[in-house]
Structures are given as structure tokens and as C-alpha cells.
Design an enzyme around this catalytic site. Structure first.
Site, PDB file in Angstrom:
ATOM      1  N   CYS A   1      21.801  50.139  93.643  1.00 36.35           N
ATOM      2  CA  CYS A   1      21.896  51.072  94.769  1.00 36.35           C
ATOM      3  C   CYS A   1      23.286  51.732  94.797  1.00 36.35           C
ATOM      4  O   CYS A   1      23.408  52.950  94.956  1.00 36.35           O
ATOM      5  CB  CYS A   1      21.621  50.340  96.072  1.00 36.35           C
ATOM      6  SG  CYS A   1      21.428  51.419  97.510  1.00 36.35           S
TER       7      CYS A   1
ATOM      8  N   GLY B   1       6.224  29.951  77.945  1.00 35.75           N
ATOM      9  CA  GLY B   1       5.546  29.658  79.205  1.00 35.75           C
ATOM     10  C   GLY B   1       5.266  28.182  79.454  1.00 35.75           C
ATOM     11  O   GLY B   1       4.846  27.818  80.547  1.00 35.75           O
TER      12      GLY B   1
ATOM     13  N   CYS C   1      20.431  55.211  98.991  1.00 31.70           N
ATOM     14  CA  CYS C   1      20.431  55.986  97.734  1.00 31.70           C
ATOM     15  C   CYS C   1      19.166  56.830  97.585  1.00 31.70           C
ATOM     16  O   CYS C   1      19.015  57.553  96.623  1.00 31.70           O
ATOM     17  CB  CYS C   1      20.607  55.066  96.531  1.00 31.70           C
ATOM     18  SG  CYS C   1      19.109  54.158  96.062  1.00 31.70           S
TER      19      CYS C   1
ATOM     20  N   CYS D   1      14.935  54.353  99.969  1.00 31.36           N
ATOM     21  CA  CYS D   1      16.135  53.610 100.339  1.00 31.36           C
ATOM     22  C   CYS D   1      17.002  54.486 101.251  1.00 31.36           C
ATOM     23  O   CYS D   1      17.255  55.651 100.945  1.00 31.36           O
ATOM     24  CB  CYS D   1      16.906  53.221  99.085  1.00 31.36           C
ATOM     25  SG  CYS D   1      18.560  52.565  99.432  1.00 31.36           S
TER      26      CYS D   1
ATOM     27  N   CYS E   1      17.769  49.258  99.161  1.00 27.94           N
ATOM     28  CA  CYS E   1      17.531  48.565  97.895  1.00 27.94           C
ATOM     29  C   CYS E   1      17.980  47.113  98.013  1.00 27.94           C
ATOM     30  O   CYS E   1      19.069  46.834  98.505  1.00 27.94           O
ATOM     31  CB  CYS E   1      18.329  49.198  96.756  1.00 27.94           C
ATOM     32  SG  CYS E   1      17.780  50.815  96.256  1.00 27.94           S
TER      33      CYS E   1
END
Ligand SMILES: [Zn+2]
Lengths: 286, 191
Positions: free
Chosen positions: A272, A32, A244, A241, A266
Site C-alpha cells: 500500500c 504437502g 492507495c 483501498c 490494504c
């Protein structure tokens, strides 16, 4: 090898790669923490992910298979250009399938398919400093990171709650890495933040204009900042979606006609498409 | 002095492969990686340590080493790293005999912890699945690593190194053509 004439493998010269590789190793050792590096001019403009490209160029080898996504899609001009660049300068195989990739360079998304130990994800980062909007002086933000003094960010988020009743950051939602460093996850949707937590894959971040590299080792705790009375909630549009029918993926709103028609699909096009392909035979049999 | 043996057969791709081995080692502390196959550096330098330095050290990284004149000449020729007399001034420290104390090496600062040194420590052997119990970033639950020939008192010195986080030293253990890494975040318990 079918690489571009007159260029070193993966475009960067060896001294630059060594410098970036040393920065990456220290970034992994200090999860980080932002490490400055001597960024090079790349044959693509800033905003095209030059930081991510330099990280990818420094880790990539002939054995790798590279996937590049932009906002979840493999088909944007940006993603296609970066993929073509690495095919030309490194001769590497490329793919649009998350499962086939050993390195995934991304702008603004984490794939929906969980990443594995044998994969590395490289994020393109426009602004690596999570405190940038609150404290523009670089010397001061360095001091705050050294002291782990992140009160400014807590105040900023709490002001949102006081004013709006919730935290207004939908993208680039700040995280704490390994309980020590405040980090920008890059402008991914907050929806993707939980995927960073204890991810089996190594996560590398490259900021070209700001010349910073940082990292999250595998299986490292990544916690989205929140408050006891306002826990972090990953947000997605409350729809399925249209292609899908997924109800647990991140969706983009797509305008379908001039009359204001719109659908939700998506954002991860590969995920997807795989779901649609898997569903197709079943539906045909019904 | 005899003629210097060769460095990497393919400087670009061998450096890349070695870097990925070190990156994997640093990302998953205690997992043993291979590096330096085919390298014949002058003794006491082992193949893995030679590969690590060939891939990462250069004119920008002061190097301290205890490996003798032949190895020093080899590294100067192939890496071009300036050799320094004080281990505390080095970015890379190569220890082939009695390792200098971790606390005597560059630690970095609270603002620039990345200035902490990388110690390339040659040991007699590395074996996964037994020995030390490692936990920390990069490790899902626990990795075991048996290190043959670790310096006496290393585990206690390591605890002090880890307690200084974010400052501190990162270690690459090298044995023959094998390496494993200890980033400053990893906790070591005796097995
Ligand atoms: Zn879908």
C-alpha cells in the site's frame, strides 16, 4: 558478528538445526505432507510463531535479508519482536520491503507483490492438520492422508453449500498440493490461496505447538478444494483501498472513530505504501 | 593411517551454506549448485558429497557407505553418524562406486514416507542445459541435466522409484564441488 553473546548463530543449536533441515528437505521432496520434528522451546510463547521461527532459524544465513509480517503488517508487536530476535541472534539484515527480502516469515498473509525464485516464504502455522476439526485423532488423520481419503473434507464443504449456498471458509481454506496431499495453507484469507499455485518461490510451513513442518516446492500445483457447480472464488471486501485506491488487494476494515466510522485499507502495508508513493508525484503534477 | 583432514572451516556457517545449496537443489531439480569449496576429504569422497554429509548427517542418522576405511573414519569423526552394514537400514547412503539399487534402500511407508532414504550419489560430472529432461514440482517447464557417470539402468530404476510416491528415495548427485538433486517427485526422460 554482532550476534547475542552466549547464543549459537540463529539461536538454535547445530543438532536441532540439522534435524529441522532434514525435515525441511523431506518436506520439499513430498509436497504437502506433514513431517513431525522435535520442536525446541523458543524464547517466545506459542502463538508467536515458534514453528515459523524455528524454520527461519534453520535456513537463515548471514547473506539473507529477513522480512516479517503479521496479518500483512510489518509493524505489529509480533512482527517487530521476531525481526528484533533475528537481528540479535543472527545479525541478519531486516527489511519491510517485500522486494528486498530473501526470506519472508509470515503470519496470516501472502504479500501482494508476486514472490520471486530467489525468495523463500515461511508461514507460521497454528494447526497444520486440515482434517483436525473433522477427525481429532492423529493416528486416524495420518491414515486418511496415507490413503488420500479426503471425503470428510468434501462432505464438510458440501454441507456449507447445502446450508448457505456457498462455502463458508474465509480463512485456512484447504488446498490440494500436487494433486496428492490435502494441506492447510495456514490461516491466510482464501483470497491469498491462488498466490500459492505455481509460485516461483519456495514455501515452507512451521507449526511449533503441533511440531510439524511441510512445504510446497516452486511451480507446484496448489488447488483450492471446490465443486464443479460451486467453483472456488477468492473473496475480498468490494471496496477500493482508502489510501492507495487499489481494487485488487486484500483489505482490512479499520474503525476510524467512536461513531462507527470505518474505512477499508490494504492489509499489506508495504504494498500500500509503495502504491501511495508511486501515485504521489503524479497527483502533485496534476 | 594418516591424520584426518579438517572438516568445515566454519562449522556453523559452512553447514548453513551447504544446507541452502541442497535445499535449492531439492527445490529446483536439475539446477546445479556449488558446495564443499575448500574441503579436502579423503578419496574417493568428493567435496560436495562430503559437505552434504557434514551438514546433514549426525548421530541420529544411520549411514551406509562404500567409500573405504579412510573416508569412513573421516565421516565418523566429523559427523558422528553410526555406520550400518545394510544399505536398507540407512538414512543416508553414500555411493562412490556401483550404487546399490534404489529399491534396496529405505522407502518409508505410506504414513511415514519421510523415512525414505537420501542417496548421496557421486558421479563424474553435472551439467545444466543438456541431457536428461526433468519435469515435476520445482520446475516451471523443463530442466535439462547431463549426468556423466550415472549408474547403468538408473533412469528405469528412477521411474519405478517415482511410481511408488509418496514412498521412495531422494537423490543428491555430487560431482567435485557441484551438486544437483532428484526429489522422488521428479520425472526423468532421456535427452
Ligand atoms: Zn492500499
Amino acid at each position: 558478528m554482532s550476534t547475542m553473546e552466549g547464543y549459537n548463530f540463529a539461536y538454535l543449536d547445530e543438532a536441532t538445526k540439522r534435524m529441522i533441515r532434514r525435515a525441511i528437505l523431506k518436506a520439499v521432496a513430498i509436497p504437502g505432507h506433514q513431517i513431525p520434528f522435535g520442536a525446541r522451546e523458543m524464547p517466545l510463547p506459542y502463538g508467536w510463531g515458534t514453528g515459523g521461527i524455528q524454520v527461519t532459524a534453520s535456513i537463515l544465513g548471514p547473506q539473507d535479508t529477513l522480512k516479517v509480517i503479521d496479518q500483512g503488517s510489518d509493524d505489529t508487536t509480533n512482527a517487530i519482536s521476531i525481526r528484533r530476535f533475528f537481528r540479535r541472534v543472527a545479525g541478519v539484515a531486516t527489511t519491510e520491503h517485500t522486494a528486498e527480502a530473501s526470506i519472508i516469515q509470515t503470519r496470516h498473509r501472502i504479500p501482494e507483490r508476486p514472490l520471486r525464485e530467489d525468495q523463500i516464504i515461511v508461514y507460521q502455522v497454528p494447526q497444520p492438520e486440515p482434517l483436525f476439526r473433522l477427525e481429532p485423532r492423529r493416528a486416524e488423520t495420518k491414515r486418511l492422508h496415507a490413503l488420500a481419503d479426503y471425503g470428510l473434507m468434501h462432505v464438510r464443504l458440501y454441507e456449507d453449500i447445502a446450508r448457505l449456498g456457498h462455502i463458508a471458509k474465509a480463512y485456512d481454506y484447504p488446498v490440494m498440493v500436487n494433486g496428492r496431499y490435502l494441506m492447510s495453507p495456514s490461516p491466510i484469507p482464501a483470497f491469498d490461496n491462488p498466490k500459492m499455485d505455481r509460485m516461483p518461490a519456495l514455501q515452507l510451513f512451521g507449526a511449533g505447538r503441533e511440531k510439524r513442518i511441510y512445504a510446497i516446492p516452486p511451480y507446484t500445483e496448489v488447488r483450492s478444494l471446490d465443486f464443479e457447480d460451486h467453483p472456488f472464488r477468492p473473496i475480498r471486501a468490494p471496496h477500493a483501498c482508502a489510501l492507495c485506491r487499489s481494487t485488487d488487494t486484500y483489505l482490512d476494515e479499520v474503525i476510524t472513530d467512536d461513531a462507527g466510522g470505518r474505512i477499508f485499507v490494504c492489509s499489506d502495508t508495504d504494498f500500500c505504501a509503495e502504491r501511495q508513493a508511486a501515485a504521489a508525484p503524479k497527483e502533485a503534477a496534476e | 593411517m594418516t591424520a584426518l583432514t579438517a572438516g568445515f572451516a566454519d562449522p556453523v556457517l559452512d553447514a548453513q551454506a551447504t544446507f541452502r545449496a541442497v535445499l535449492e537443489a531439492m527445490s529446483r531439480p536439475g539446477r546445479v549448485q556449488r558446495a564443499g569449496a575448500g574441503l579436502r576429504p579423503p578419496g574417493p569422497l568428493n567435496a560436495a558429497a562430503a559437505a552434504v554429509l557434514l551438514s546433514l548427517a549426525d548421530a541420529d542418522t544411520p549411514l551406509w557407505l562404500d567409500a573405504g576405511a579412510e573416508a569412513e573414519a573421516w565421516l565418523r569423526f566429523h559427523c558422528g553418524a553410526p555406520v550400518v552394514a545394510a544399505a536398507g537400514a540407512a538414512a543416508f547412503v553414500l555411493a562412490t562406486r556401483a550404487a546399490p539399487a534404489l529399491a534396496s534402500l529405505a522407502q518409508g511407508s505410506e504414513e511415514e514416507p519421510q523415512q525414505g532414504a537420501t542417496l548421496v550419489l557421486q558421479v563424474a560430472g553435472l551439467e545444466e542445459g543438456a541431457g536428461w529432461r526433468l519435469t515435476g514440482p520445482g520446475i516451471a517447464h523443463e530442466h535439462r541435466l547431463r549426468v556423466a557417470g550415472a549408474p547403468p539402468g538408473f533412469v528405469a530404476a528412477w521411474a519405478a522409484n517415482r511410481a511408488a510416491f509418496p514412498c521412495g528415495v531422494d537423490v543428491v548427485l555430487c560431482a567435485g564441488e557441484h551438486l544437483a538433486a532428484l526429489p522422488r517427485t521428479v520425472a526423468i526422460a532421456e535427452g
